[in-house]
Write a protein that holds these residues in place. Structure first.
Motif, PDB file in Angstrom:
ATOM      1  N   GLU A  30       0.833  -1.209   0.000  1.00 44.67           N
ATOM      2  CA  GLU A  30       0.000   0.000   0.000  1.00 44.67           C
ATOM      3  C   GLU A  30       0.869   1.260   0.000  1.00 44.67           C
ATOM      4  OE1 GLU A  30      -3.269   2.145   2.930  1.00 44.67           O
ATOM      5  OE2 GLU A  30      -2.871   0.012   3.187  1.00 44.67           O
ATOM      6  N   VAL A  31       1.891   1.270   0.832  1.00 42.84           N
ATOM      7  CA  VAL A  31       2.796   2.426   0.884  1.00 42.84           C
ATOM      8  C   VAL A  31       3.513   2.573  -0.458  1.00 42.84           C
ATOM      9  CG1 VAL A  31       4.785   3.468   2.029  1.00 42.84           C
ATOM     10  CG2 VAL A  31       3.102   2.200   3.386  1.00 42.84           C
ATOM     11  N   PHE A  40       3.211   5.962  -3.031  1.00 41.69           N
ATOM     12  CA  PHE A  40       4.344   6.799  -3.407  1.00 41.69           C
ATOM     13  C   PHE A  40       4.962   6.423  -4.759  1.00 41.69           C
ATOM     14  CE2 PHE A  40       4.413   7.527   1.234  1.00 41.69           C
ATOM     15  CZ  PHE A  40       4.445   8.908   1.232  1.00 41.69           C
ATOM     16  N   SER A  41       4.430   5.392  -5.396  1.00 41.71           N
ATOM     17  CA  SER A  41       4.986   4.900  -6.666  1.00 41.71           C
ATOM     18  C   SER A  41       6.478   4.582  -6.543  1.00 41.71           C
ATOM     19  CB  SER A  41       4.754   5.920  -7.788  1.00 41.71           C
ATOM     20  OG  SER A  41       3.383   6.107  -7.997  1.00 41.71           O
ATOM     21  N   LEU A  59      -3.417  13.519  -1.818  1.00 38.99           N
ATOM     22  CA  LEU A  59      -2.329  13.222  -2.759  1.00 38.99           C
ATOM     23  C   LEU A  59      -1.929  11.755  -2.740  1.00 38.99           C
ATOM     24  CD1 LEU A  59      -0.191  16.405  -2.121  1.00 38.99           C
ATOM     25  CD2 LEU A  59      -1.345  15.799  -4.270  1.00 38.99           C
ATOM     26  N   LEU A  60      -2.086  11.117  -1.593  1.00 35.77           N
ATOM     27  CA  LEU A  60      -1.734   9.697  -1.475  1.00 35.77           C
ATOM     28  C   LEU A  60      -2.945   8.783  -1.679  1.00 35.77           C
ATOM     29  CD1 LEU A  60       0.705   9.880   1.573  1.00 35.77           C
ATOM     30  CD2 LEU A  60       1.289   9.577  -0.844  1.00 35.77           C
ATOM     31  N   ALA A  61      -4.088   9.371  -1.972  1.00 40.10           N
ATOM     32  CA  ALA A  61      -5.333   8.626  -2.200  1.00 40.10           C
ATOM     33  C   ALA A  61      -5.699   7.786  -0.972  1.00 40.10           C
ATOM     34  CB  ALA A  61      -5.241   7.763  -3.440  1.00 40.10           C
ATOM     35  N   LEU A  62      -5.570   8.395   0.205  1.00 35.16           N
ATOM     36  CA  LEU A  62      -5.933   7.740   1.455  1.00 35.16           C
ATOM     37  C   LEU A  62      -7.276   8.265   1.934  1.00 35.16           C
ATOM     38  CD1 LEU A  62      -2.557   8.027   3.399  1.00 35.16           C
ATOM     39  CD2 LEU A  62      -3.399   6.074   2.111  1.00 35.16           C
TER      40      LEU A  62
END
Length: 145
Positions: free
Chosen positions: A29-30, A34-35, A140-143
């Motif tokens: 997931e992390v 962050f790609s 930004l992190l789609a959380l």
């Protein structure tokens, strides 16, 4: 001063975990948020666990979570734990120093003062400071909150 990618990733992992309180977060997931490479994060997560910043749960339903509240994680401590060394110039390494002007050089002292000041700034910030405004980071992190 420059941080290694390893330390950069460690800080990102910790920020991600701080943005997801109360739940386990997987390395995948992390990595996706962050790609960045999952393989790189496996080692980073292991070292963060060894240093006492995260708890790791193995197996199905496992993942990572912060080992203590974000307010108790000083950024300077994370950087010191993750960086291999702070020998920013040759003369900082007593064993490998071959600089002929080292005994009279004032540059080493100046750079040491700069390093100490840099670390002092990092010591004054916590993980909580980095995620103080969570909404833009989560977006930004789609959380989800």
């Amino acid at each position: 001063m420059r941080l290694t990618l390893h330390t950069d990733y460690a800080l990102r992992v910790l920020m991600h975990l701080a943005l997801a309180p109360g739940r386990l977060v997987t390395i995948s997931e992390v990595a996706a948020s962050f790609s960045i490479s999952r393989n790189h994060l496996v080692k980073v997560a292991h070292e963060l666990g060894q240093a006492g910043f995260v708890e790791t749960m193995r197996g199905r339903g496992g993942g990572l979570r912060l080992a203590r509240p974000p307010e108790e994680i000083a950024i300077g401590d994370v950087v010191r734990a993750m960086e291999e060394d702070f020998r920013i110039v040759e003369c900082f390494d007593r064993d490998a120093n071959s600089c002929c002007i080292a005994p009279a050089c004032r540059l080493k002292r100046l750079l040491k003062e700069a390093l100490d000041a840099w670390l002092a700034v990092l010591d004054g910030a916590t993980l909580a400071d980095l995620v103080e405004r969570p909404a833009p980071l989560r977006r930004l992190l789609a959380l989800t909150a």
